[in-house]
Design an enzyme around this catalytic site. Structure first.
Site, mmCIF file in Angstrom:
data_model
loop_
_atom_site.group_PDB
_atom_site.id
_atom_site.type_symbol
_atom_site.label_atom_id
_atom_site.label_comp_id
_atom_site.label_asym_id
_atom_site.label_seq_id
_atom_site.Cartn_x
_atom_site.Cartn_y
_atom_site.Cartn_z
ATOM 1 N NE ARG A 80 -3.514 2.298 2.692
ATOM 2 C CZ ARG A 80 -3.324 3.190 3.673
ATOM 3 N NH1 ARG A 80 -2.433 2.963 4.635
ATOM 4 N NH2 ARG A 80 -4.025 4.301 3.707
ATOM 5 C CG HIS A 123 -1.036 8.918 3.485
ATOM 6 N ND1 HIS A 123 -1.166 7.561 3.725
ATOM 7 C CD2 HIS A 123 -0.672 9.456 4.671
ATOM 8 C CE1 HIS A 123 -0.885 7.309 4.997
ATOM 9 N NE2 HIS A 123 -0.578 8.441 5.595
ATOM 10 C CD GLU A 168 -4.819 7.470 9.680
ATOM 11 O OE1 GLU A 168 -4.330 8.513 10.119
ATOM 12 O OE2 GLU A 168 -4.479 6.351 10.094
ATOM 13 C CG ASN A 297 -5.250 3.224 8.586
ATOM 14 O OD1 ASN A 297 -5.407 2.238 7.874
ATOM 15 N ND2 ASN A 297 -4.733 4.359 8.143
ATOM 16 C CE1 TYR A 299 -0.083 2.718 13.503
ATOM 17 C CE2 TYR A 299 -2.061 3.742 12.618
ATOM 18 C CZ TYR A 299 -0.780 3.239 12.435
ATOM 19 O OH TYR A 299 -0.218 3.241 11.183
ATOM 20 C CD GLU A 377 -1.638 3.936 7.986
ATOM 21 O OE1 GLU A 377 -1.365 4.388 9.121
ATOM 22 O OE2 GLU A 377 -1.825 4.646 6.975
HETATM 23 C C1 FCB Z 1 -1.267 7.039 10.709
HETATM 24 C C2 FCB Z 1 -0.836 7.604 9.382
HETATM 25 C C3 FCB Z 1 0.521 7.110 8.926
HETATM 26 C C4 FCB Z 1 1.489 7.014 10.071
HETATM 27 C C5 FCB Z 1 0.895 6.238 11.217
HETATM 28 C C6 FCB Z 1 1.820 6.047 12.371
HETATM 29 O O1 FCB Z 1 -2.181 7.904 11.302
HETATM 30 O O2 FCB Z 1 -1.774 7.291 8.389
HETATM 31 O O3 FCB Z 1 0.972 7.951 7.901
HETATM 32 O O4 FCB Z 1 1.890 8.271 10.452
HETATM 33 O O5 FCB Z 1 -0.267 6.882 11.664
#
Ligand code: FCB
Length: 470
Positions: A80, A123, A168, A297, A299, A377
């Site tokens: 990607r 992006h 995002e 995405n 985290y 992500e």
């Molecule tokens: C996301 C972004 C990516 C990177 C990660 C850690 O929010 O899409 O570009 O910065 O975080």
């Protein structure tokens, strides 16, 4: 007791890794490229840690062949990446064939190695010239985005099937136009709301244009989503804090795209900011045009309360702001630590949140709409140590990767068809406001020599991909 039986991934599940143009390409002034908002933002004093910028980054623009060879060596099935609008249409003006040609060569290289290109059009790197015309607060930018999408399709549509409009939009609107932590660094709630709507409008316009060109493309969008829990589920004020944060991270984007309406409660939260004047008749029909794929995405999750905490989690970016979210309705919301392990970003490691998020998104949004769900992500920054022999034993990142892939298998076991996983990131890169200070890669980049070294996490990922099991 931990199971010793390997857990297999479905045969069609795709394993990949992700990057973004500004974070890796460098070559900021090559072959006609002009400034994006990130080039301009990085010149603002104090905007980025150490005054870092993406002028050189990982020099991927010149090293893409070696980088693709490395991807093949790691066994990646898909990659990607994003396209730089400022390269393809410098200053937002006429098409620059040299800029497009870079992506054409990259795609050929990927296909030559049997790696599926997964293209993201935007992006976060808007041409600076368009920002000077209002950027995403200007409705016209949405129409310019759809034109840009067609330009990229003209060059790559014969070889790329997976198209993502935006990465995002929460970040490129709220964090960028309200929080001021990302380019263009504005701090204006009404501007952030307008930017979010125009990004979504641009998404819908591009989906319409691309679909009209070729009905066989897989079209979608990538959202950063979260799982939001009240600290005390028995407390009405905590539950309302969770509702507001869920509203601005998740439903503000999922609802218009997949249900054709902004959520009423979030509209109430932002009443008085003029948002109703930004949304024109017919816009939501455009924004909710059918998509084929949703990228999630993930985290970390959020544990929120109306009450302050001793172990408060504050901003995720290197600013002085005490808040985790710049959204107006996040005022009075406090992020509590769950006491989980944290990464170098101070993000809590919470894999079970990914399982719950995927189940929720499938049940409430993508399942009913018949939209394919992928994790586009997921990854972690740690302060890696290079051993004297050059190896990097990033055991925490290996554990992060394995636990989140396990969380995806848990979601699959619960009946959620998850189509793929993209680790963020293939290699260390320019981490926005953090510059080169935070390393997310499974491949280390030595920024002095541009040498690439697979970390233990890359070796672990290759083993998982090869065995198709955890
Ligand atoms: C996301 C972004 C990516 C990177 C990660 C850690 O929010 O899409 O570009 O910065 O975080």
């Amino acid at each position: 007791m931990p199971s010793t039986t390997p857990r297999s991934f479905p045969p069609e599940f795709l394993f990949g890794a992700a990057t973004a143009a500004y974070q890796i390409e460098g070559a900021a002034h090559d072959d006609g490229r002009t400034d994006s908002i990130w080039d301009a933002f990085t010149r603002l004093p104090g905007a980025v840690v150490n005054g870092d910028n993406g002028d050189v980054a990982c020099d991927h623009y010149h090293r893409y062949r070696d980088d693709v060879a490395l991807m093949a060596q790691l066994g990646l099935q898909t990659y990607r990446f994003s396209t730089s609008w400022a390269r393809v249409r410098p200053d937002g003006g006429p098409v620059n064939p040299q800029g497009l040609d870079f992506y054409s060569r990259l795609v050929d290289e990927l296909l030559g190695k049997g790696i599926m290109p997964w293209l993201t059009l935007y992006h976060w790197d808007l041409p600076q010239a368009l920002e000077e015309n209002g950027g995403w607060t200007n409705r016209d930018t949405a129409y310019r985005f759809a034109e840009f999408a067609l330009d990229v399709h003209d060059a790559l549509g014969d070889r790329v099937t997976a198209w993502t409009t935006l990465n995002e939009p929460w970040c490129s609107s709220f964090l960028s136009y309200i929080g001021g932590e990302h380019a263009p660094g504005r701090q204006d709630p009404a501007a952030g709301l307008a930017a979010a709507h125009h990004l979504l409008l641009g998404h819908g316009l591009a989906i319409g244009e691309l679909r009209a060109r070729d009905e066989n493309l897989s079209l979608g969008i990538t959202l950063n989503l979260s799982v939001v829990d009240p600290v005390d589920a028995g407390d009405a004020a905590d539950r309302d804090a969770a509702r507001r944060i869920d509203g601005q991270f998740n439903r503000f984007f999922l609802d218009p795209i997949l249900r054709g309406a902004y959520p009423d409660d979030v509209l109430e939260d932002v009443a008085g900011l003029g948002f109703e004047r930004v949304v024109k008749p017919g816009d939501l029909e455009i924004i909710s045009r059918p998509i084929d794929a949703l990228g999630v995405n993930y985290y970390h999750g959020e544990s929120v309360s109306a009450r302050p905490a001793g172990d408060e989690i504050t901003t995720a970016a290197p600013s002085e702001r005490p808040k985790r979210s710049p959204f107006p309705a996040a005022d009075g919301v406090h992020w509590h630590s769950r006491g989980l392990p944290i990464t170098a970003m101070d993000w809590e490691v919470q894999p079970e949140g990914l399982t719950r998020l995927l189940i929720r998104v499938h049940e409430e949004y993508t399942g009913p709409a018949g939209v394919a769900l992928s994790v586009t992500e997921n990854g972690a920054a740690y302060d890696d140590v290079v051993e004297p022999d050059g190896s990097i034993h990033d055991a925490e990142r290996v554990a992060f990767l394995e636990s989140h892939l396990g969380a995806i298998l848990d979601a699959i076991d619960a009946g959620v068809p998850v189509h793929g996983y993209f680790y963020w990131s293939l290699m260390d890169n320019f981490e926005w406001a953090w510059g080169y200070d935070k390393r997310f890669g499974i491949v280390r980049v030595d920024y002095d020599t541009q040498e690439r070294t697979p970390k233990d996490s890359a070796i672990a990922y290759t083993r998982i991909i090869t065995g198709r099991a955890l």
